[in-house]
Design a protein around this motif. Structure first.
Motif, mmCIF file in Angstrom:
data_model
loop_
_atom_site.group_PDB
_atom_site.id
_atom_site.type_symbol
_atom_site.label_atom_id
_atom_site.label_comp_id
_atom_site.label_asym_id
_atom_site.label_seq_id
_atom_site.Cartn_x
_atom_site.Cartn_y
_atom_site.Cartn_z
ATOM 1 N N ALA A 25 45.665 -12.713 -9.239
ATOM 2 C CA ALA A 25 44.760 -13.414 -8.326
ATOM 3 C C ALA A 25 43.341 -13.459 -8.886
ATOM 4 O O ALA A 25 42.637 -14.468 -8.753
ATOM 5 C CB ALA A 25 44.769 -12.740 -6.953
ATOM 6 N N GLU A 26 42.916 -12.361 -9.522
ATOM 7 C CA GLU A 26 41.573 -12.324 -10.104
ATOM 8 C C GLU A 26 41.390 -13.400 -11.165
ATOM 9 O O GLU A 26 40.303 -13.975 -11.306
ATOM 10 C CB GLU A 26 41.302 -10.945 -10.719
ATOM 11 C CG GLU A 26 40.967 -9.865 -9.700
ATOM 12 C CD GLU A 26 40.699 -8.525 -10.367
ATOM 13 O OE1 GLU A 26 40.807 -8.447 -11.620
ATOM 14 O OE2 GLU A 26 40.399 -7.560 -9.649
ATOM 15 N N SER A 27 42.452 -13.671 -11.926
ATOM 16 C CA SER A 27 42.357 -14.695 -12.965
ATOM 17 C C SER A 27 42.151 -16.079 -12.377
ATOM 18 O O SER A 27 41.716 -16.999 -13.075
ATOM 19 C CB SER A 27 43.616 -14.674 -13.839
ATOM 20 O OG SER A 27 44.757 -15.083 -13.088
ATOM 21 N N TYR A 28 42.463 -16.243 -11.101
ATOM 22 C CA TYR A 28 42.247 -17.512 -10.405
ATOM 23 C C TYR A 28 41.014 -17.457 -9.493
ATOM 24 O O TYR A 28 40.805 -18.339 -8.668
ATOM 25 C CB TYR A 28 43.475 -17.872 -9.578
ATOM 26 C CG TYR A 28 44.671 -18.287 -10.410
ATOM 27 C CD1 TYR A 28 44.819 -19.616 -10.832
ATOM 28 C CD2 TYR A 28 45.635 -17.362 -10.783
ATOM 29 C CE1 TYR A 28 45.916 -20.000 -11.595
ATOM 30 C CE2 TYR A 28 46.729 -17.735 -11.558
ATOM 31 C CZ TYR A 28 46.857 -19.055 -11.962
ATOM 32 O OH TYR A 28 47.945 -19.441 -12.729
#
Length: 244
Positions: A25-28
């Motif tokens: 999720a952090e990568s998005y």
């Protein structure tokens, strides 16, 4: 994995999957800890479901690793003694209880800070809300900065439930010798648990600058664990659940 009891195994899997999901999720650009972590009840980001979801969120690899190591080491023993239903109830109730204690301690901090502020300053903090924290905005008034941090920070981790598991192991097997690094000699489980409780109490009261550990949540898990075990002990005295 086949030798790990069902509930313990599933807790390990869920927590690891949630941690991996957080990284994805952090990568998005999505902060799952912000949505699922436990916020203060007066925050506009609080919801009741966070008292459960916060237990399955972790702040980093070492956080999730050591929590799950403790669940594997001690939780499987409690599940083998109590059975899956009782162990799951213990884990969840103590985790929720830890969250409630954390909310209570945060409330004390909030009202202590608020008591020394003007209504205008308090209103300004609420108007800025989480945007100030996310943008690293610095309030000129230290009290405003502290109040903003209280309102918009979140608590994550299974540590409250984990400390309850440690408490449970110490109460069921108080005289079990344990080797704790760096001590060169074994200590009994009951002293191990007492030592951890005292460390958490001292650390919580010290409230050192930069300490972002929810020490009172850990103690809250132990308190709820103690009350629950005593309730079961009185209710089920003589049924073979408790050992010395």
């Amino acid at each position: 994995m086949n030798n790990i009891p069902t509930v313990t195994k599933n807790l390990l899997i869920i927590n690891v999957l949630m941690f991996l999901g957080t990284l994805v999720a952090e990568s998005y650009g999505i902060d799952l800890a912000d949505y699922l972590g436990l916020h203060f009840v007066l925050s506009d980001r609080f919801n009741v479901g966070q008292l459960i979801t916060y237990m399955f969120m972790h702040a980093g690899f070492t956080h999730v690793f050591f929590n799950m190591f403790a669940v594997w080491m001690f939780g499987r023993i409690l599940e083998q003694v109590w059975g899956p239903k009782r162990f799951l109830a213990y884990y969840m109730i103590c985790g929720i209880g830890a969250g409630l204690i954390q909310e209570a301690v945060t409330a004390v901090r909030y009202f202590t800070i608020e008591s020394g502020m003007s209504p205008e300053a308090i209103q300004a903090v609420f108007e800025q809300g989480s945007k100030a924290l996310q943008s690293n905005m610095n309030f000129v008034d230290p009290a405003m900065a502290s109040l903003n941090l209280v309102l918009n920070s979140s608590t994550v981790g299974a540590s409250g439930a984990v400390y309850a598991i440690l408490l449970g192991f110490g109460m069921l097997f108080p005289n079990q010798p344990m080797f704790i690094f760096p001590l060169p000699f074994p200590i009994k489980a009951k002293y191990f648990v007492m030592g951890y409780a005292l460390i958490e109490l001292y650390s919580g009261l010290a409230n050192s600058a930069g300490d972002n550990v929810a020490h009172f949540a850990h103690l809250g898990g132990m308190i709820f664990g103690f009350l629950l075990i005593m309730y079961w002990r009185n209710k089920n005295r003589g049924n073979g659940y408790y050992y010395n």
